[in-house]
Scaffold this motif. Structure first.
Motif, short mmCIF file in Angstrom:
data_model
loop_
_atom_site.label_atom_id
_atom_site.label_comp_id
_atom_site.label_asym_id
_atom_site.label_seq_id
_atom_site.Cartn_x
_atom_site.Cartn_y
_atom_site.Cartn_z
N ARG A 23 31.99 74.70 -1.00
CA ARG A 23 32.44 74.39 0.37
C ARG A 23 33.96 74.35 0.46
O ARG A 23 34.56 74.87 1.40
CB ARG A 23 31.83 73.05 0.85
CG ARG A 23 30.35 73.12 1.14
CD ARG A 23 29.82 71.81 1.72
NE ARG A 23 29.81 70.73 0.76
CZ ARG A 23 28.85 70.49 -0.14
NH1 ARG A 23 27.79 71.28 -0.18
NH2 ARG A 23 28.93 69.46 -0.98
N VAL A 97 30.08 76.66 5.20
CA VAL A 97 30.21 75.21 5.06
C VAL A 97 29.08 74.50 5.82
O VAL A 97 28.43 73.58 5.31
CB VAL A 97 31.60 74.72 5.54
CG1 VAL A 97 31.68 73.20 5.54
CG2 VAL A 97 32.70 75.31 4.67
N SER A 100 25.74 75.10 4.08
CA SER A 100 25.67 74.34 2.83
C SER A 100 25.33 72.88 3.11
O SER A 100 24.47 72.29 2.44
CB SER A 100 27.02 74.45 2.10
OG SER A 100 27.10 73.51 1.08
#
Ligand code: RI2
Length: 310
Positions: A23, A97, A100
């Motif tokens: 990330r 991001v 995730s």
């Protein structure tokens, strides 16, 4: 924070954990792209590729890192204008991001559904994905306890027991060599992953394989919490996952080592657990047997054997 700073923090493990590394790398690429002055498409693309190489050179094992970089920069070379290329990087970084973060939440739900009231879970290292499932089970009102290892030489186990303590989860903290002794008290093992190979072998913090072996002997299930971007497509093409070997000074002080000229210190920080010692890999796409690794690579990472893959 500059991309170089992020890379340095990944290397020295101020930023650690396979998912977090991924990330932060995606976000660093996005921020780096935004910080670059307009200089034309080809200058932008080549600078982004250079930035990607800096990130990729930080730590070799967690495949979440090359997967995140690859997904963030996908299609960059086919962009027709600089603004298109810039927009692509931003959109793809943000998407990664977000996906995730949601993946870890979904994995937590599936892991928690496998944790029954009264269970004792053994865990190793400090995996956000594995811990998320344990914390959610507690939040659901299950009366659970945890056995957590120390994790020499970095002692990531300390981070784990602090989190468990904050959530008032009764925890037993043990040295790494005590796992077989305590396995009889565990009902289930939950660990994270840095990489999953095409055969479903799991690369994770050193010591994971001996825990899996002890669990197998004691007939306890081993559950691996791994987002789909921890699967390594390049292993389908015959490549191996490089096991990071860090400085020996993390294990023995240079002064002591200097007094022991016949002693060689080794510090590999990951090991490989064969699929036969793993019961299930919990991904955001569902709980799958290790044998399903190839399907995950194809369906969730767009793996194509004829293309360059991370
Ligand atoms: P999450 C860590 O590596 C541990 O091996 C952990 O199991 C794995 O990453 C996955 O962590 P390190 O960075 O992505 O401590 O589940 O060497 O947080």
């Amino acid at each position: 924070m500059s991309l170089e700073k992020t890379a340095e923090q990944i290397k020295n493990m101020e930023i650690r954990g396979a998912g977090k590394i991924a990330r932060e790398a995606a976000a660093a690429l996005r921020d780096h792209a935004e910080s670059l002055p307009k200089a034309g498409l080809s200058a932008f693309v080549s600078e982004m590729n250079r930035a990607a190489d800096i990130l990729l050179a930080t730590r070799p094992t967690a495949v979440s890192l090359p997967n995140a970089v690859h997904l963030t920069l996908a299609g960059l070379s086919s962009a027709e204008t600089e603004s298109e290329a810039r927009a692509l990087v931003k959109t793809q970084a943000d998407r990664f991001v977000d996906a995730s973060t949601k993946a870890v939440e979904r994995i937590a739900e599936i892991c928690a559904s496998r944790i029954a009231d009264g269970m004792t879970i053994m865990t190793h290292c400090n995996s956000k994905a594995a811990l998320a499932g344990i914390l959610l089970a507690k939040k659901q009102g299950k009366n659970i306890s945890v056995i957590a290892t120390e994790v020499r030489p970095w002692n990531q186990g300390l981070l784990t027991i602090k989190t468990l303590n904050d959530h008032e989860i009764p925890t037993t903290y043990i040295v790494d060599s005590a796992v077989r002794t305590f396995m009889k008290e565990a009902d289930l093992v939950i660990v994270g992953a840095d990489a999953v190979t095409v055969k479903g072998a799991v690369v994770n913090k050193i010591g994971t394989s001996q825990i899996a072996l002890a669990a197998h002997e004691a007939r306890k299930n081993v559950l691996v919490a791994a987002e789909t971007y921890k699967f390594a497509p390049k292993t389908a093409l015959g490549h191996h996952i490089e096991i990071e070997e860090r400085s020996t000074s993390e294990v023995l002080s240079p002064e002591t080592a200097a007094e022991l000229p016949f002693v060689t210190v080794r510090n590999p920080v990951f090991d490989v657990t064969p699929p036969r010692y793993i019961d299930v890999i919990v991904t955001e796409a569902g709980a799958v047997p290790p044998e399903a690794a190839y399907t995950i690579m194809k369906e969730y990472l767009g793996f194509n054997p004829e293309q360059e893959n991370p």
